[in-house]
Write an enzyme that holds these catalytic residues in place. Structure first.
Site, mmCIF file in Angstrom:
data_model
loop_
_atom_site.group_PDB
_atom_site.id
_atom_site.type_symbol
_atom_site.label_atom_id
_atom_site.label_comp_id
_atom_site.label_asym_id
_atom_site.label_seq_id
_atom_site.Cartn_x
_atom_site.Cartn_y
_atom_site.Cartn_z
ATOM 1 N N ARG A 51 0.821 -1.211 0.000
ATOM 2 C CA ARG A 51 0.000 0.000 0.000
ATOM 3 C C ARG A 51 0.857 1.265 0.000
ATOM 4 O O ARG A 51 0.442 2.291 -0.526
ATOM 5 C CB ARG A 51 -0.884 -0.043 1.251
ATOM 6 C CG ARG A 51 -2.194 0.652 1.104
ATOM 7 C CD ARG A 51 -3.044 0.397 2.302
ATOM 8 N NE ARG A 51 -2.261 0.057 3.491
ATOM 9 C CZ ARG A 51 -2.786 -0.230 4.659
ATOM 10 N NH1 ARG A 51 -4.079 -0.222 4.814
ATOM 11 N NH2 ARG A 51 -2.031 -0.528 5.704
ATOM 12 N N LYS A 183 12.083 -27.147 6.923
ATOM 13 C CA LYS A 183 13.317 -27.418 7.682
ATOM 14 C C LYS A 183 14.001 -28.661 7.132
ATOM 15 O O LYS A 183 13.353 -29.679 6.874
ATOM 16 C CB LYS A 183 12.976 -27.681 9.150
ATOM 17 C CG LYS A 183 12.279 -26.523 9.823
ATOM 18 C CD LYS A 183 13.191 -25.930 10.833
ATOM 19 C CE LYS A 183 12.561 -24.718 11.479
ATOM 20 N NZ LYS A 183 13.524 -23.687 11.769
ATOM 21 N N GLU A 217 8.958 -22.143 23.114
ATOM 22 C CA GLU A 217 9.533 -20.834 22.809
ATOM 23 C C GLU A 217 9.934 -20.144 24.106
ATOM 24 O O GLU A 217 9.289 -20.331 25.138
ATOM 25 C CB GLU A 217 8.511 -19.970 22.070
ATOM 26 C CG GLU A 217 8.207 -20.469 20.682
ATOM 27 C CD GLU A 217 7.150 -19.596 20.028
ATOM 28 O OE1 GLU A 217 7.511 -18.598 19.412
ATOM 29 O OE2 GLU A 217 5.961 -19.927 20.170
ATOM 30 N N ASP A 236 -2.451 -21.270 16.880
ATOM 31 C CA ASP A 236 -1.202 -20.707 16.374
ATOM 32 C C ASP A 236 -0.157 -21.788 16.080
ATOM 33 O O ASP A 236 0.645 -21.646 15.162
ATOM 34 C CB ASP A 236 -0.648 -19.717 17.412
ATOM 35 C CG ASP A 236 0.480 -18.870 16.859
ATOM 36 O OD1 ASP A 236 0.349 -18.420 15.705
ATOM 37 O OD2 ASP A 236 1.485 -18.662 17.569
ATOM 38 N N HIS A 241 1.622 -26.435 12.723
ATOM 39 C CA HIS A 241 2.985 -26.984 12.824
ATOM 40 C C HIS A 241 3.030 -28.360 13.506
ATOM 41 O O HIS A 241 3.620 -29.299 12.987
ATOM 42 C CB HIS A 241 3.890 -26.020 13.584
ATOM 43 C CG HIS A 241 3.889 -24.628 13.043
ATOM 44 N ND1 HIS A 241 4.005 -24.358 11.705
ATOM 45 C CD2 HIS A 241 3.762 -23.424 13.656
ATOM 46 C CE1 HIS A 241 3.966 -23.048 11.513
ATOM 47 N NE2 HIS A 241 3.814 -22.469 12.678
#
Ligand code: NAD
Length: 485
Positions: A51, A183, A217, A236, A241
């Site tokens: 944009r 990966k 994490e 998430d 995953h």
């Protein structure tokens, strides 16, 4: 129909949302590295579309800053950097407006080369961009469209998204990225399983006790609290995953290494997942305040939040291969270390012939480490060398390739490098098909519905998660592997 695989001669890549975080942090560095590796010719065009009202030079400056910031100096070569920047174009385009699409058309090459459209924008723009590309007459045999997570927030919205895309593109043109699949180690899991005679005969309920899949994490949700609070760890991380890793671990050998053959097998696993109905099989947590940052509730800016920053669950797969083998999945924020791995824990030996001091045997564990230090180890019990008598110890057979590659001067490519080039080549093997995404949501939806109003338990930041998560395994006479980098 099998996707058309073409060598990378030259290509056009249009990045919608090119001024955003994902583009600057991941895509631009990945493309630079592939050019440095000789995989991208100077004739390729990388067209940023966003944009912001800026000219080509301003966007090239932005790309140059991204390289300086996100590519280590020892990997940056001035002449390659200049060549790379000269491949870049920019188009200021508000995708919600009619104007500007014709300008995009005029920037594209007309020599029949592959053209990929990478939608590095919020999912609410996917439909409108797909439609804009179609209306501009830009869809042909060499078109590919790339989308990123989140691919919906439940089954209904995922179906809606798939519908929007399929109105403009056939499934063979759609590339749904899950960067975990890019990966090296994840691909090596397939090599290990299907290119060796050793493992496959043991890869079943007879010899495997259980599987642990962890994505831990260290960071919290700081900076994007209210956004994350609307999502949570199930959506998430688990839906995409962790379930993808579970599929690659559990799937039957495909008849050949081709996109739909692999994805058919993954889909069968998702469809064989047992409904997770026992509340005792799921633990949801939120982290407490610590010296690094606030509590989940503070950072989410929602004192009454029921969203989880941690999930541990016990999944089962109803088929001959896996009946009775639990797959324990765990993911969370603000944990002790940043670690992602799949651990296959084999059964104990049926009978030990050894007695006396130091003769306990430990079960074999095949650990596939995605991060940090990608690699694969197999723990074995061996004779303790030099010790008198038959004393046993355990040791890791190290199948890591990171180190050997580094010694040979090569480096492990980032997942995005691999995936972007697969898009250009037209290879969908490492991308999720629409029915896979929907099957994953079909399993996750009832779990979210049953748990979303329950207040998650609290856990200490820097720990390995809530006590209840430890109990999830303890009650089965098992324990989690340490979360340590
Ligand atoms: P961002 O907010 O940093 O960037 C958004 C981009 O979209 C900007 O370039 C902006 O100019 C563009 N944009 C917004 N409205 C537009 C419009 N009307 N017309 C044209 N362009 C418009 O977002 P991001 O972090 O780069 O994420 C992009 C997408 O990728 C999101 O769907 C996100 O969920 C997903 N994703 C991001 C990451 C990441 O590491 N950032 C990782 C995985 C998935």
């Amino acid at each position: 129909m099998v996707a058309k695989v073409v060598p990378v001669d030259s290509f056009d890549l249009v990045v919608f949302g090119a001024t955003g975080d994902l583009s600057r942090r991941k895509l631009i560095p990945a493309l630079y590295r592939r050019m440095a590796d000789g995989q991208i010719p100077d004739t390729a065009r990388i067209i940023g579309a966003a944009r912001s009202d800026m000219d080509v030079q301003a966007f090239r400056n932005m790309a140059a800053e991204a390289l300086d910031r996100f590519v280590p100096p020892e990997e940056l070569d001035q002449s390659i950097r200049d060549r790379f920047l000269s491949c870049i174009d920019y188009l200021a385009l508000d995708v919600t407006k009619e104007a500007g699409w014709a300008d995009l058309r005029s920037l594209l090459s007309d020599d029949g080369r592959p053209c990929a459209y990478y939608l590095s924008v919020a999912p609410r723009f996917f439909g409108v961009i797909a439609d804009g590309i179609r209306k501009a007459g830009l869809v042909n045999d060499m078109t590919r469209i790339v989308v990123e997570k989140p691919l919906g927030r439940d089954l209904a919205s995922a179906q809606e998204l798939n519908n929007q895309l399929s109105q403009c593109f056939s499934e063979q043109k759609i590339y749904r990225i899950d960067h975990y699949l890019g990966k090296e180690t994840v691909q090596n899991l397939m090599a290990l399983r299907f290119a060796n005679a050793l493992f496959e005969p043991l890869w079943n309920a007879r010899y495997i006790d259980h599987v642990q899949i962890t994505a831990a994490e260290k960071v919290g949700i700081e900076g994007r609290g209210p956004y994350y609070d609307n999502v949570g760890a199930m959506r998430d991380m688990v839906q995409n995953h962790l379930l993808q890793l579970l599929c690659l671990t559990a799937m039957e050998p495909p008849s050949h290494f081709a996109p739909d053959a692999v994805r058919d097998e993954k889909l069968k696993v998702l469809r064989a997942l047992e409904p997770l109905t026992d509340p005792a099989d799921i633990v949801r947590g939120q982290y407490r305040k610590d010296s690094i940052g606030g509590s989940y509730l503070e950072e989410a800016e929602n004192p009454d939040s029921r969203t989880e920053s941690f999930v541990a669950l016990k999944a089962g797969i109803s088929n001959w291969r896996w009946s009775g083998v639990p797959f324990y999945l765990r993911t969370g924020k603000r944990l002790r270390s940043r670690v992602s791995e799949i651990a296959i824990r084999f059964k104990d030996i049926p009978h030990s012939i050894f007695s006396g001091p130091q003769t306990a045997t430990k079960p074999n564990i095949l650990a596939i480490r995605l991060q940090p230090d990608e690699g694969i180890t197999l723990s074995m019990t061996v004779k303790d060398p030099g010790q008198g008598g038959m004393r046993l110890t355990d040791t890791d057979l190290d199948m890591s390739f990171a180190e050997s590659l580094t010694h040979s001067g090569a480096r492990l490519p980032d997942a995005y490098e691999r995936l972007v080039m697969d898009v250009i080549r037209g290879d969908q093997t490492l991308f999720m098909r629409g029915d896979e995404v929907e099957a994953a949501w079909a399993w996750i939806d009832p779990i979210i519905q049953a748990n979303s109003s329950i207040r998650p338990v609290q856990y200490d930041s820097g720990s390995s998660g809530p006590e209840d998560a430890l109990m999830l395994l303890h009650r089965d006479g098992r324990r989690w592997r340490e979360i340590s980098a």
